[in-house]
Design a protein around this motif. Structure first.
Motif, PDB file in Angstrom:
ATOM      1  N   ASN A  90       0.839  -1.197   0.000  1.00 45.63           N
ATOM      2  CA  ASN A  90       0.000   0.000   0.000  1.00 45.63           C
ATOM      3  C   ASN A  90       0.878   1.253   0.000  1.00 45.63           C
ATOM      4  O   ASN A  90       1.158   1.848   1.046  1.00 45.63           O
ATOM      5  N   ARG A  97       1.994   5.078  -0.774  1.00 48.36           N
ATOM      6  CA  ARG A  97       1.355   6.399  -0.691  1.00 48.36           C
ATOM      7  C   ARG A  97       0.901   6.866  -2.065  1.00 48.36           C
ATOM      8  O   ARG A  97      -0.169   7.473  -2.217  1.00 48.36           O
ATOM      9  N   PRO A 130      -2.704   4.121  -3.550  1.00 48.93           N
ATOM     10  CA  PRO A 130      -3.634   3.526  -2.576  1.00 48.93           C
ATOM     11  C   PRO A 130      -4.437   2.397  -3.238  1.00 48.93           C
ATOM     12  O   PRO A 130      -4.839   2.506  -4.397  1.00 48.93           O
ATOM     13  N   ALA A 147      -8.888   3.754   1.519  1.00 51.20           N
ATOM     14  CA  ALA A 147      -7.679   3.257   0.849  1.00 51.20           C
ATOM     15  C   ALA A 147      -6.452   4.059   1.276  1.00 51.20           C
ATOM     16  O   ALA A 147      -5.372   3.495   1.525  1.00 51.20           O
ATOM     17  N   ARG A 148      -6.606   5.374   1.392  1.00 45.63           N
ATOM     18  CA  ARG A 148      -5.484   6.218   1.807  1.00 45.63           C
ATOM     19  C   ARG A 148      -5.088   5.944   3.255  1.00 45.63           C
ATOM     20  O   ARG A 148      -3.913   6.034   3.613  1.00 45.63           O
ATOM     21  N   THR A 159      -2.503   3.195   3.480  1.00 47.23           N
ATOM     22  CA  THR A 159      -1.167   3.351   2.893  1.00 47.23           C
ATOM     23  C   THR A 159      -0.098   3.230   3.984  1.00 47.23           C
ATOM     24  O   THR A 159      -0.302   3.612   5.134  1.00 47.23           O
ATOM     25  N   HIS A 201       3.028   6.292   4.318  1.00 49.02           N
ATOM     26  CA  HIS A 201       1.648   6.571   4.730  1.00 49.02           C
ATOM     27  C   HIS A 201       1.224   7.964   4.287  1.00 49.02           C
ATOM     28  O   HIS A 201       1.987   8.929   4.433  1.00 49.02           O
ATOM     29  N   ASP A 202       0.018   8.076   3.750  1.00 47.95           N
ATOM     30  CA  ASP A 202      -0.535   9.365   3.328  1.00 47.95           C
ATOM     31  C   ASP A 202      -1.068  10.093   4.571  1.00 47.95           C
ATOM     32  O   ASP A 202      -2.054   9.667   5.168  1.00 47.95           O
TER      33      ASP A 202
END
Length: 432
Positions: free
Chosen positions: A155, A157, A160, A188-189, A192, A208-209
């Motif tokens: 996953n 960034r 996603p 989904a974000r 991440t 990660h977002d």
């Protein structure tokens, strides 16, 4: 302690209602277990079902072999020992609820590798099965098995995995993902930065977002655990889970009564354990007494209706035969879970259910037959016990004469097994 709403049955359970409650919770009726519920009220009966009975010496052997099969990646053996759990567990209600959570999250041993990771997921759901939703969701929605099951082990960034959001929105929240595109994207974000490598979950913060996301009543830099907690207290999600619990344990053919839905939602929103929600669903007086609230048996329930009361032991042959009938105990075939309701009511499927019982009666050791069935058929009251076990005690008036003739002519075990098959061929047996 939860204050029970007015719709819950207030009396004590007689034999008929106790049998109905046991059949719904565990998928079968054994006369001794049913009689143990007689005289209890609904909350007391549910507490007893949750607690189960004392485990015998074979139970530890089953658990050891199950774990060994998982560690060695032996799927056929693992499938057999999972079926053995359903047939011989001292806590059959917990096993059936574990299957429900596997159905809701649609996690399959055929989609998750290595097998021990699936086993860890299933074992965790079993342990937490009756706990409040937030604990169940936090475990399930952050477990690497869920990501592997959705083909989302990586996953990034910049990429996603939308399938995570689509799955949760459609099957857990119960909304059309096309109408909730923003929610799908935000979920989904939130995932991440989560990666599954060599069967282990790794969280990489730099992937990660950190942007703002909104899920339920939560807004901010959300992660997977935040999504889990937000969904566990989201009214739409809770309503969907309650409806699916009702379909799993009561019926898919009649909608949940509105007052029951409201009461069950409130219990879940208040942080009550799932056992409290199930007390309402199983004990709602209208549903407990009205014959409309019956569900079509799955092949697994047909099998359990004979296997548990008559002391069968699970075999690889039986587990594979159930899989061929559409009920592989380790594999929900689609993201919607196992087939349910009228999917099992086609003419060919009903005939296959009857043939399943016939094969169990004549298949001997291949099907795990033990001396317990012979002992049951040798009892002076064998015909009444069969009727109680397979139909809840009442022979339908239209076949009562045929049944009496069959009983009077039954002089040996083979003829008495034909009586078992006769009852299994009735519509009343196909409905739980």
């Amino acid at each position: 302690m939860m204050q029970l709403p007015a719709g819950v049955y207030r009396g004590t359970l007689d034999r008929e209602l106790a049998g109905r409650l046991l059949r719904r919770a565990a998928g079968y009726v054994a006369v001794e277990e049913r009689d143990g519920l007689v005289g209890l009220d609904v909350p007391q009966a549910v507490v007893r079902l949750v607690g189960g009975t004392q485990a015998g010496p074979r139970w530890q052997e089953i658990q050891d072999l199950e774990g060994m099969s998982a560690e060695r990646g032996q799927l056929n053996g693992y499938r057999t020992w999972e079926l053995a759990r359903l047939v011989e567990s001292p806590q059959p209600f917990r096993e059936m609820l574990t299957l429900f959570w596997l159905d809701l999250f649609a996690v399959s041993a055929l989609r998750v590798e290595p097998l021990h990771l699936y086993h860890d997921f299933r074992s965790g759901l079993r342990e937490k099965a009756f706990e409040p939703l937030d604990k169940i969701f936090t475990f399930a929605l952050t477990h690497p098995a869920l990501l592997l099951n959705l083909r989302a082990p990586s996953n990034y960034r910049s990429q996603p995995q939308a399938q995570i959001g689509r799955f949760l929105v459609q099957y857990v929240v119960g909304h059309d993902p096309h109408e909730k595109a923003t929610l799908v994207a935000d979920i989904a974000r939130a995932y991440t930065g989560m990666f599954v490598t060599s069967g282990r979950l790794r969280v990489l913060d730099y992937e990660h977002d950190p942007g703002q996301k909104t899920v339920g009543d939560q807004t901010g830099d959300l992660r997977a655990e935040d999504v889990a907690r937000a969904l566990a207290r989201d009214p739409a999600t809770i309503a969907n889970v309650v409806r699916r619990l009702f379909g799993w344990f009561v019926t898919t053919e009649v909608p949940v009564p509105q007052q029951l839905l409201i009461a069950a939602q409130k219990a879940a929103l208040d942080g009550q354990p799932v056992s409290a929600v199930l007390t309402l669903l199983l004990g709602w007086e209208e549903c407990l007494k009205d014959p409309r609230y019956r569900r079509v048996k799955s092949p697994l329930e047909v099998y359990l209706a004979v296997a548990r009361p008559f002391g069968y032991r699970a075999t690889t042959h039986a587990a594979e035969a159930l899989a061929e009938l559409g009920w592989d105990v380790v594999h929900p075939p689609t993201l919607a879970g196992w087939p349910r309701g009228q999917a099992w009511l086609t003419g060919s499927q009903v005939a296959r259910h009857w043939a399943l019982v016939q094969t169990m009666l004549t298949g001997g050791e291949n099907w795990g037959a033990t001396s317990q069935l012979t002992e049951a058929l040798s009892r002076p009251d064998w015909s009444a016990r069969l009727a109680e076990t397979l139909l809840g005690g009442e022979i339908p008036p239209e076949v009562r004469r045929d049944w009496q003739k069959l009983v009077q002519a039954a002089r040996d075990e083979t003829a008495k097994k034909e009586a078992v098959a006769f009852l299994a061929g009735l519509p009343e047996f196909q409905l739980s």
